[in-house]
Design an enzyme around this catalytic site. Structure first.
Site, PDB file in Angstrom:
ATOM      1  N   LYS A 195       0.869  -1.166   0.085  1.00  0.00           N
ATOM      2  CA  LYS A 195      -0.072  -0.123  -0.105  1.00  0.00           C
ATOM      3  C   LYS A 195       1.042   1.243  -0.046  1.00  0.00           C
ATOM      4  O   LYS A 195       1.735   1.320   0.676  1.00  0.00           O
ATOM      5  CB  LYS A 195      -0.790  -0.129   1.185  1.00  0.00           C
ATOM      6  CG  LYS A 195      -1.672   1.173   1.437  1.00  0.00           C
ATOM      7  CD  LYS A 195      -2.720   1.415   2.597  1.00  0.00           C
ATOM      8  CE  LYS A 195      -3.578   2.579   2.483  1.00  0.00           C
ATOM      9  NZ  LYS A 195      -4.385   2.573   3.843  1.00  0.00           N
ATOM     10  N   LYS A 248      -2.075  -1.585  -3.725  1.00  0.00           N
ATOM     11  CA  LYS A 248      -2.928  -0.215  -3.671  1.00  0.00           C
ATOM     12  C   LYS A 248      -2.088   1.105  -3.756  1.00  0.00           C
ATOM     13  O   LYS A 248      -1.243   0.915  -3.193  1.00  0.00           O
ATOM     14  CB  LYS A 248      -3.941  -0.455  -2.373  1.00  0.00           C
ATOM     15  CG  LYS A 248      -4.868   0.812  -2.020  1.00  0.00           C
ATOM     16  CD  LYS A 248      -5.401   0.845  -0.901  1.00  0.00           C
ATOM     17  CE  LYS A 248      -5.970   2.013  -0.629  1.00  0.00           C
ATOM     18  NZ  LYS A 248      -6.366   2.270   0.663  1.00  0.00           N
TER      19      LYS A 248
HETATM   20  C1  PBG Z   1      -7.572   3.361   5.462  1.00  0.00           C
HETATM   21  C2  PBG Z   1      -7.573   3.379   4.163  1.00  0.00           C
HETATM   22  C3  PBG Z   1      -7.523   4.096   3.200  1.00  0.00           C
HETATM   23  C4  PBG Z   1      -8.091   3.580   1.914  1.00  0.00           C
HETATM   24  C5  PBG Z   1      -8.373   2.498   2.326  1.00  0.00           C
HETATM   25  N1  PBG Z   1      -8.248   2.175   3.683  1.00  0.00           N
HETATM   26  C6  PBG Z   1      -6.839   5.587   3.202  1.00  0.00           C
HETATM   27  C7  PBG Z   1      -5.608   5.795   3.373  1.00  0.00           C
HETATM   28  O1  PBG Z   1      -4.719   5.224   3.681  1.00  0.00           O
HETATM   29  O2  PBG Z   1      -5.351   7.075   3.612  1.00  0.00           O
HETATM   30  C8  PBG Z   1      -8.239   4.374   0.627  1.00  0.00           C
HETATM   31  C9  PBG Z   1      -9.323   3.949  -0.094  1.00  0.00           C
HETATM   32  C10 PBG Z   1      -9.470   4.776  -1.450  1.00  0.00           C
HETATM   33  O3  PBG Z   1      -8.680   5.649  -1.783  1.00  0.00           O
HETATM   34  O4  PBG Z   1     -10.184   4.448  -2.101  1.00  0.00           O
HETATM   35  N2  PBG Z   1      -6.232   3.410   6.184  1.00  0.00           N
END
Ligand code: PBG
Length: 324
Positions: A195, A248
């Site tokens: 991520k 992601k």
């Molecule tokens: C929580 C999380 C996030 C997303 C999914 N889980 C946000 C982040 O890390 O700031 C992002 C999902 C999206 O942008 O569709 N940590």
């Protein structure tokens, strides 16, 4: 005149031929729909920065889940947006927290729908970071403890799968151990393994009210230029007990999806995130692109790169249009 013997256009001449030689199929079975849950009753509030996406109260999301399940979408992933936040994110593992209530109620109405939960603290902390903060830095190990308890509370509420998205080191192992110790040895974990600290999460943070109040997430999420490091992250999560690995965002990270597919045998998921979704929707609203075609193309390319599962805000729309 000499013509080439090999003419690749021969198999592109009709829709039927193209269908027959199509190498990648997008199916309803591949889709996971993210849903935002808020407090209150009767709430179905559009998210301004994400056309077509809503924030639902528990009573409303139950019907939405029935509709989604009827369309053939196999899974949803829940994000809770509590009204009260504090420094340790107490709402995240509350027995009667927003996600815990949503899981129980959705499972009653749609027992066959796979109800996944996002395990993170950022929606529940007043500072908006994904863990416990001291002197403006996010502490790894105390955060992992809170995350493991959060996953356990989701399991107790009846979640079918937990998905940690925080990027602390060792959280998958801690969650696995805690689940196993409490009789949830069969509950799968889908880890947000690679991520990245991405600008494409902008609209989500709007929707989830989870923008960090100071600093950013670069001290725990991955740095976008790094590719080899993603393999280390994914391998670590696998060794700690992850059942599904997620990459992601998706579109700007297809090389990572492809690496993941080549390196590991477990199912690979990719998250077509809020910014990727909203860019298409915004351009379509302006008449600059064909939004439906662009969305479908984006998602099939994520599959072509090697993803088995795609998290997408367009899951329900798409399920309505897909053949199978
Ligand atoms: C929580 C999380 C996030 C997303 C999914 N889980 C946000 C982040 O890390 O700031 C992002 C999902 C999206 O942008 O569709 N940590």
């Amino acid at each position: 005149m000499s013509y080439p013997r090999d003419r690749l256009r021969r198999l592109r001449g009709s829709g039927t031929l193209r269908r027959m030689v199509c190498e990648t199929k997008l199916s309803r079975d591949d889709l996971i729909l993210p849903l935002f849950i808020v407090e209150g009753r009767g709430v179905r509030e559009p998210v301004a920065s994400m056309p077509g996406v809503h924030r639902w109260s528990v009573d409303q999301v139950v019907d939405e889940c029935k509709r989604v399940a009827d369309l053939g979408v196999p899974a949803v992933i829940l994000f809770g947006i509590p009204s009260d936040k504090d420094a340790r994110g107490s709402g995240a593992d509350a027995e009667n927290g927003i996600v815990q209530r949503a899981v129980r109620t959705i499972k009653e109405g749609s027992p066959d729908l796979c109800v996944m939960t996002d395990v993170c603290l950022c929606e529940y902390t007043d500072h908006g970071h994904c863990g416990i903060v001291e002197d403006e830095s996010v502490l790894n190990d105390p955060s992992v403890e809170r995350l493991a308890l959060t996953a356990l509370s989701h399991a107790r509420a009846g979640a079918d799968l937990v998905a940690p998205s925080d990027m602390m080191d060792g959280r998958v192992g801690a969650i696995r151990t805690t689940l196993d110790e409490h009789g949830f040895g069969e509950l799968p974990i889908m880890s947000y393994a690679a991520k990245y600290a991405s600008a494409f999460y902008g609209p989500f943070r709007d929707a989830a009210a989870s923008t960090p109040q100071f600093g950013d997430r670069r001290a725990y999420q991955m740095d976008p230029p790094n590719r080899r490091e993603a393999l280390r992250e994914m391998r670590a999560d696998l060794e700690e007990g992850a059942d599904i690995l997620m990459v992601k965002p998706a579109l700007a990270y297809l090389d990572i999806v492809s690496d993941a597919r080549a390196a590991f045998e477990v199912p690979i998921a990719a998250y077509h995130v809020s910014g990727e979704y909203s860019m298409i929707r915004a351009a379509a609203e302006r008449g600059w692109i064909d939004g439906e075609r662009a969305m479908q193309e984006a998602l099939i390319c994520i599959k072509r790169a090697g993803a088995d599962l795609v998290l997408t805000y367009a899951a329900a729309d798409l399920a309505q249009r897909l053949d199978a």
